[in-house]
Design a protein around this motif. Structure first.
Motif, PDB file in Angstrom:
ATOM      1  N   PRO A 168       0.752  -1.274   0.097  1.00  7.54           N
ATOM      2  CA  PRO A 168       0.105   0.048  -0.048  1.00  7.54           C
ATOM      3  C   PRO A 168       1.112   1.020  -0.020  1.00  7.54           C
ATOM      4  CG  PRO A 168      -0.796  -1.695   1.564  1.00  7.54           C
ATOM      5  CD  PRO A 168       0.668  -2.156   1.212  1.00  7.54           C
ATOM      6  N   GLU A 169       0.408   2.069  -0.689  1.00  6.56           N
ATOM      7  CA  GLU A 169       1.223   3.643  -0.734  1.00  6.56           C
ATOM      8  C   GLU A 169       0.203   4.691  -0.719  1.00  6.56           C
ATOM      9  OE1 GLU A 169       4.002   3.945  -4.085  1.00  6.56           O
ATOM     10  OE2 GLU A 169       3.813   1.871  -4.433  1.00  6.56           O
ATOM     11  N   SER A 170       0.825   5.890  -0.145  1.00  2.00           N
ATOM     12  CA  SER A 170      -0.323   7.068  -0.137  1.00  2.00           C
ATOM     13  C   SER A 170      -0.835   7.453  -1.286  1.00  2.00           C
ATOM     14  CB  SER A 170       0.733   8.075   0.504  1.00  2.00           C
ATOM     15  OG  SER A 170       0.201   9.161   0.619  1.00  2.00           O
ATOM     16  N   ASN A 171      -1.798   7.939  -1.187  1.00  2.00           N
ATOM     17  CA  ASN A 171      -2.629   8.569  -2.237  1.00  2.00           C
ATOM     18  C   ASN A 171      -2.609  10.060  -2.448  1.00  2.00           C
ATOM     19  OD1 ASN A 171      -3.855   6.026  -2.832  1.00  2.00           O
ATOM     20  ND2 ASN A 171      -5.437   6.335  -1.168  1.00  2.00           N
ATOM     21  N   LYS A 172      -1.584  10.587  -1.554  1.00  2.00           N
ATOM     22  CA  LYS A 172      -1.433  12.252  -1.725  1.00  2.00           C
ATOM     23  C   LYS A 172      -1.111  12.704  -3.256  1.00  2.00           C
ATOM     24  CE  LYS A 172      -0.376  12.797   3.211  1.00  2.00           C
ATOM     25  NZ  LYS A 172       0.626  13.336   4.113  1.00  2.00           N
ATOM     26  N   GLU A 173      -0.474  11.810  -3.923  1.00  2.19           N
ATOM     27  CA  GLU A 173      -0.171  12.193  -5.392  1.00  2.19           C
ATOM     28  C   GLU A 173      -0.988  11.364  -6.395  1.00  2.19           C
ATOM     29  OE1 GLU A 173       4.121  11.941  -5.780  1.00  2.19           O
ATOM     30  OE2 GLU A 173       4.458  13.049  -4.316  1.00  2.19           O
ATOM     31  N   ALA A 174      -2.167  11.078  -5.803  1.00  3.82           N
ATOM     32  CA  ALA A 174      -3.137  10.148  -6.954  1.00  3.82           C
ATOM     33  C   ALA A 174      -3.516  10.810  -8.034  1.00  3.82           C
ATOM     34  CB  ALA A 174      -4.482   9.572  -6.065  1.00  3.82           C
ATOM     35  N   ASP A 175      -3.783  10.246  -9.148  1.00  2.00           N
ATOM     36  CA  ASP A 175      -4.176  10.848 -10.292  1.00  2.00           C
ATOM     37  C   ASP A 175      -5.647  10.999 -10.530  1.00  2.00           C
ATOM     38  OD1 ASP A 175      -3.707  12.315 -12.942  1.00  2.00           O
ATOM     39  OD2 ASP A 175      -3.988  10.420 -13.645  1.00  2.00           O
ATOM     40  N   MET A 176      -6.284  11.980 -10.655  1.00  3.58           N
ATOM     41  CA  MET A 176      -7.498  12.173 -10.963  1.00  3.58           C
ATOM     42  C   MET A 176      -7.927  12.886 -12.280  1.00  3.58           C
ATOM     43  SD  MET A 176     -10.656  11.427  -9.212  1.00  3.58           S
ATOM     44  CE  MET A 176     -12.516  12.022  -9.490  1.00  3.58           C
ATOM     45  N   GLN A 177      -8.649  12.425 -12.920  1.00  2.00           N
ATOM     46  CA  GLN A 177      -8.986  12.525 -14.388  1.00  2.00           C
ATOM     47  C   GLN A 177     -10.391  12.543 -14.815  1.00  2.00           C
ATOM     48  OE1 GLN A 177      -6.572  11.284 -17.553  1.00  2.00           O
ATOM     49  NE2 GLN A 177      -4.742  11.318 -16.434  1.00  2.00           N
ATOM     50  N   PHE A 178     -10.858  13.634 -15.567  1.00  2.00           N
ATOM     51  CA  PHE A 178     -12.301  13.538 -15.958  1.00  2.00           C
ATOM     52  C   PHE A 178     -12.407  13.642 -17.417  1.00  2.00           C
ATOM     53  CE2 PHE A 178     -12.121  15.636 -11.808  1.00  2.00           C
ATOM     54  CZ  PHE A 178     -13.170  15.095 -11.230  1.00  2.00           C
ATOM     55  N   PHE A 179     -13.391  12.633 -17.917  1.00  2.00           N
ATOM     56  CA  PHE A 179     -13.619  12.442 -19.164  1.00  2.00           C
ATOM     57  C   PHE A 179     -14.879  12.729 -19.727  1.00  2.00           C
ATOM     58  CE2 PHE A 179     -10.333   9.742 -17.381  1.00  2.00           C
ATOM     59  CZ  PHE A 179      -9.343   9.882 -18.176  1.00  2.00           C
ATOM     60  N   PRO A 180     -15.229  13.958 -20.256  1.00  2.00           N
ATOM     61  CA  PRO A 180     -16.578  14.237 -21.013  1.00  2.00           C
ATOM     62  C   PRO A 180     -17.081  13.255 -22.293  1.00  2.00           C
ATOM     63  CG  PRO A 180     -15.462  16.272 -20.678  1.00  2.00           C
ATOM     64  CD  PRO A 180     -14.385  15.188 -20.304  1.00  2.00           C
ATOM     65  N   ALA A 244     -13.312  20.282  -8.887  1.00  2.00           N
ATOM     66  CA  ALA A 244     -13.905  19.111  -8.274  1.00  2.00           C
ATOM     67  C   ALA A 244     -13.071  19.246  -7.049  1.00  2.00           C
ATOM     68  CB  ALA A 244     -13.976  18.028  -8.935  1.00  2.00           C
ATOM     69  N   ASN A 245     -13.685  19.035  -5.821  1.00  2.00           N
ATOM     70  CA  ASN A 245     -12.920  18.769  -4.352  1.00  2.00           C
ATOM     71  C   ASN A 245     -13.295  17.291  -4.181  1.00  2.00           C
ATOM     72  OD1 ASN A 245     -12.416  21.390  -4.227  1.00  2.00           O
ATOM     73  ND2 ASN A 245     -14.241  22.068  -2.773  1.00  2.00           N
ATOM     74  N   VAL A 246     -12.190  16.594  -4.265  1.00  2.00           N
ATOM     75  CA  VAL A 246     -12.312  15.054  -4.108  1.00  2.00           C
ATOM     76  C   VAL A 246     -11.578  14.610  -2.695  1.00  2.00           C
ATOM     77  CG1 VAL A 246     -12.111  14.815  -6.571  1.00  2.00           C
ATOM     78  CG2 VAL A 246     -10.026  14.844  -5.357  1.00  2.00           C
ATOM     79  N   THR A 247     -12.013  13.551  -2.522  1.00  2.00           N
ATOM     80  CA  THR A 247     -11.632  12.822  -1.129  1.00  2.00           C
ATOM     81  C   THR A 247     -11.203  11.520  -1.571  1.00  2.00           C
ATOM     82  OG1 THR A 247     -12.795  14.278   0.395  1.00  2.00           O
ATOM     83  CG2 THR A 247     -11.999  12.428   1.190  1.00  2.00           C
ATOM     84  N   PHE A 248      -9.907  10.916  -1.147  1.00  2.00           N
ATOM     85  CA  PHE A 248      -9.591   9.566  -1.411  1.00  2.00           C
ATOM     86  C   PHE A 248      -9.928   8.687  -0.206  1.00  2.00           C
ATOM     87  CE2 PHE A 248      -6.715  12.139  -4.254  1.00  2.00           C
ATOM     88  CZ  PHE A 248      -7.311  11.809  -5.396  1.00  2.00           C
ATOM     89  N   ALA A 249      -9.539   7.308  -0.382  1.00  2.00           N
ATOM     90  CA  ALA A 249      -9.959   6.477   0.514  1.00  2.00           C
ATOM     91  C   ALA A 249      -9.222   6.826   1.956  1.00  2.00           C
ATOM     92  CB  ALA A 249      -9.661   5.031   0.204  1.00  2.00           C
ATOM     93  N   ASP A 250      -7.969   7.311   1.926  1.00  2.00           N
ATOM     94  CA  ASP A 250      -7.241   7.548   2.970  1.00  2.00           C
ATOM     95  C   ASP A 250      -7.492   8.914   3.663  1.00  2.00           C
ATOM     96  OD1 ASP A 250      -6.037   9.241   1.168  1.00  2.00           O
ATOM     97  OD2 ASP A 250      -4.038   8.508   1.816  1.00  2.00           O
ATOM     98  N   SER A 251      -8.364   9.502   3.222  1.00  2.00           N
ATOM     99  CA  SER A 251      -8.994  10.754   3.818  1.00  2.00           C
ATOM    100  C   SER A 251      -8.074  12.038   3.126  1.00  2.00           C
ATOM    101  CB  SER A 251      -8.934  10.824   5.273  1.00  2.00           C
ATOM    102  OG  SER A 251      -9.909   9.907   5.862  1.00  2.00           O
ATOM    103  N   SER A 252      -7.107  11.569   2.329  1.00  2.00           N
ATOM    104  CA  SER A 252      -6.533  12.767   1.888  1.00  2.00           C
ATOM    105  C   SER A 252      -7.423  13.583   0.711  1.00  2.00           C
ATOM    106  CB  SER A 252      -5.094  12.406   1.106  1.00  2.00           C
ATOM    107  OG  SER A 252      -5.279  11.439   0.057  1.00  2.00           O
ATOM    108  N   ARG A 253      -7.070  14.768   0.306  1.00  2.00           N
ATOM    109  CA  ARG A 253      -7.908  15.462  -0.580  1.00  2.00           C
ATOM    110  C   ARG A 253      -7.161  16.371  -1.493  1.00  2.00           C
ATOM    111  NH1 ARG A 253     -12.741  16.795   2.198  1.00  2.00           N
ATOM    112  NH2 ARG A 253     -12.876  16.108   4.341  1.00  2.00           N
ATOM    113  N   ALA A 254      -7.882  16.576  -2.493  1.00  2.00           N
ATOM    114  CA  ALA A 254      -7.236  17.306  -3.597  1.00  2.00           C
ATOM    115  C   ALA A 254      -8.489  18.188  -4.376  1.00  2.00           C
ATOM    116  CB  ALA A 254      -6.650  16.291  -4.910  1.00  2.00           C
ATOM    117  N   THR A 255      -7.746  19.182  -5.155  1.00  2.00           N
ATOM    118  CA  THR A 255      -8.789  19.762  -5.963  1.00  2.00           C
ATOM    119  C   THR A 255      -8.325  20.009  -7.464  1.00  2.00           C
ATOM    120  OG1 THR A 255      -9.255  21.543  -4.124  1.00  2.00           O
ATOM    121  CG2 THR A 255      -9.777  22.250  -6.632  1.00  2.00           C
TER     122      THR A 255
END
Length: 524
Positions: A168-180, A244-255
């Motif tokens: 398991p690794e931290s999600n702080k640098e997770a990639d979040m993408q949106f596709f219309p 989008a204000n997103v929250t990952f499974a480990d409670s880290s957040r990103a915009t």
């Protein structure tokens, strides 16, 4: 107002459906730009080949032998290659170096091979790569590649306990993408927006969040439903931007900013539920419609080496076209919206699942077996009409209590040829989409189509008439090349070299040339 048209009716009137490999399209607009001819020419030049290797088990230990059967198909209909050519298979170690390499002569697209693993082999994640020389023309796009964990019994490490373990690794640098859907957000058009969240280890992660406009008002909320993927609908208002204000499974957040909207634009969406038809919806917003009213457009549906084209006028804001699903081949299909000048405006992938899989029935002569005991199987293959079929088949028999395998994670000939080979990037749990047809798998598969790019071709390549000549051709057979030298390392001309078969077969001889070079070709 929705303007509804049925492609079945158009087929009767204008023969727009193409039953040959790729025929000619109904054409409007620029007479010098025929997308169908360009597509036909592209695949005549770059006839795709695919390789698939069936292994006897999912992972190994040092001292084992990796046995496999290989299949090479040609064309978009996945027919076994009828060419006599060579399949190159490499075993690549964790340091990305080739440990072993073998060349196999294909007979009607089929061959067998193996790698004997030494007892001293260093444990780790190895890769098996397979390709023909012809595949090199498209880089490594069409290569078969499989990661295989190999453990070491000498060091008390097994593939399941050591090599195959995920950290398991931290999600702080997770990639979040949106596709219309269709490629763009358009002002005033309610659009399905798919999303995908990937963790730092390259695997999917759960995500939830809210979409806000530039006035900080909440527009909608969302949460992933399968492997970090999901979707929501968004109707962009004029002058607004969205994040989008997103929250990952480990409670880290990103915009994360959503794609900017087009003030004047057109959208393409697909209704690909389980009904007998697939519906394509072309919708123009007011700004686009006012400028392009009654102009010519066309859509191209490409499926399994067959193309369907329909040219139409944008005489309504919304135009809906229906196509019978049975006219498409099982697998990934694309629909592209073109302008009258042949410019691709929107594109959408969708997956066709027809009732065309073989029914396979296997009976064993016993329910329990001793170690190394001979096993007799009765194998029966029938089509959907319950008629027997002939073909090439592979069967591996393993003890699942000792070699466990998650069926959703399995890669097989269906997941590779029908799904993964057509998409860019890593497809996680590919067999889930084939193994769970009665659940939400078809809906989740459609989300995968929205978030994973198409790799078989891009229209820029297809429409380019100045393509470079092919650098690699088909290999007709196995070859042996070498140099004859004397004791001082100098080349020997007219030196006789003889190949003597270990078993039956002709004795072959050749003479070295002035540089000492010798060459045997078309070997079996």
């Amino acid at each position: 107002m929705t303007h509804f048209r049925t492609i079945k009716e158009i087929i009767i009137l204008s023969s727009a459906i193409l039953y040959s490999h790729i025929g000619s399209f109904a054409q409007s607009g620029n007479p010098d730009l025929n997308v169908a001819d360009r597509l036909k020419d592209y695949f005549a030049t770059y006839a795709p080949q695919k390789a698939y290797l069936q292994f006897d088990k999912p992972y190994y230990a040092a001292g084992d032998t990796i046995y496999f059967k290989s299949y090479v198909t040609e064309g978009e209909r996945h027919q076994l290659s009828g060419l006599k050519e060579v399949l190159h298979v490499d075993l690549i170690n964790p340091e990305n170096n080739i440990d072993q390499s073998i060349n196999l002569l294909l007979n009607e697209g089929v061959s067998w091979g193996d790698f004997a693993l030494p007892d001293s082999l260093t444990p780790g994640n190895y890769r098996v790569r397979a390709y023909t020389q012809w595949m090199l023309n498209r880089g490594e796009t069409d290569f078969f590649e499989r990661s295989i964990p190999i453990g070491s019994l000498l060091k008390s490490q097994t593939p399941e306990s050591k090599v195959n373990q995920k950290t398991p690794e931290s999600n702080k640098e997770a990639d979040m993408q949106f596709f219309p859907e269709g490629g763009s957000l358009v002002t005033g058009i309610n659009t399905k927006v798919a999303f995908k969240a990937i963790g730092t280890n390259g695997l999917s992660i759960y995500v939830r969040g809210v979409v806000l406009d530039n006035e900080n008002k909440e527009v909608c909320s969302f949460a992933s439903t399968h492997l970090g993927m999901g979707y929501f609908f968004l109707n962009p208002a004029h002058g607004q931007t969205y994040r989008a204000n997103v929250t990952f499974a480990d409670s880290s957040r990103a915009t994360v900013d959503l794609p900017k909207q087009q003030i004047s634009g057109i959208s393409l969406s697909v209704n690909n539920d389980q009904s007998p038809v697939v519906s394509f919806i072309i919708e123009a917003n007011a700004a686009w419609f006012n400028v392009n009213k009654n102009k010519d457009f066309s859509i191209v549906i490409y499926s399994g080496g067959k193309a369907i084209n329909y040219s139409f006028k944008q005489d309504f804001h919304i135009i809906t076209l229906d196509l019978e699903r049975r006219l498409l081949q099982t697998g990934v299909a694309t629909v592209t919206l073109f302008s009258s000048k042949g410019e691709p405006l929107c594109e959408r992938l969708f997956f066709v699942q027809n009732n065309d899989q073989l029914g396979l029935h296997i009976e064993a002569d016993s329910t329990t077996f001793k170690k190394r005991q001979e096993m007799k199987l009765v194998f029966n293959a029938k089509d959907k009409a319950d008629s027997p079929v002939t073909g090439h088949f592979s069967v591996s028999v393993i003890d699942e209590s000792k070699v466990p395998e998650d069926e959703n994670n399995e890669r097989n000939i269906l997941t590779d040829l029908l799904l993964s080979y057509s998409l860019t990037g890593y497809v996680e749990q590919p067999n889930y989409y084939f193994n769970n047809l009665g659940t939400d798998a078809p809906k989740n598969l459609d989300i995968l189509m929205l978030t994973q790019g198409y790799r078989n071709f891009v229209w820029k390549q297809v429409l380019d008439t100045n393509r470079a000549p092919l650098a690699y051709q088909h290999e007709a057979g196995l070859e042996i090349n070498g140099t004859v030298t004397n004791l001082f390392g100098k080349p020997v001309s007219n030196g006789t070299v003889t190949l003597i078969p270990a078993n039956r077969g002709p004795v072959l001889s050749t003479l070295s040339d002035s540089k000492g070079l010798i060459h045997f070709s078309n070997l079996i």
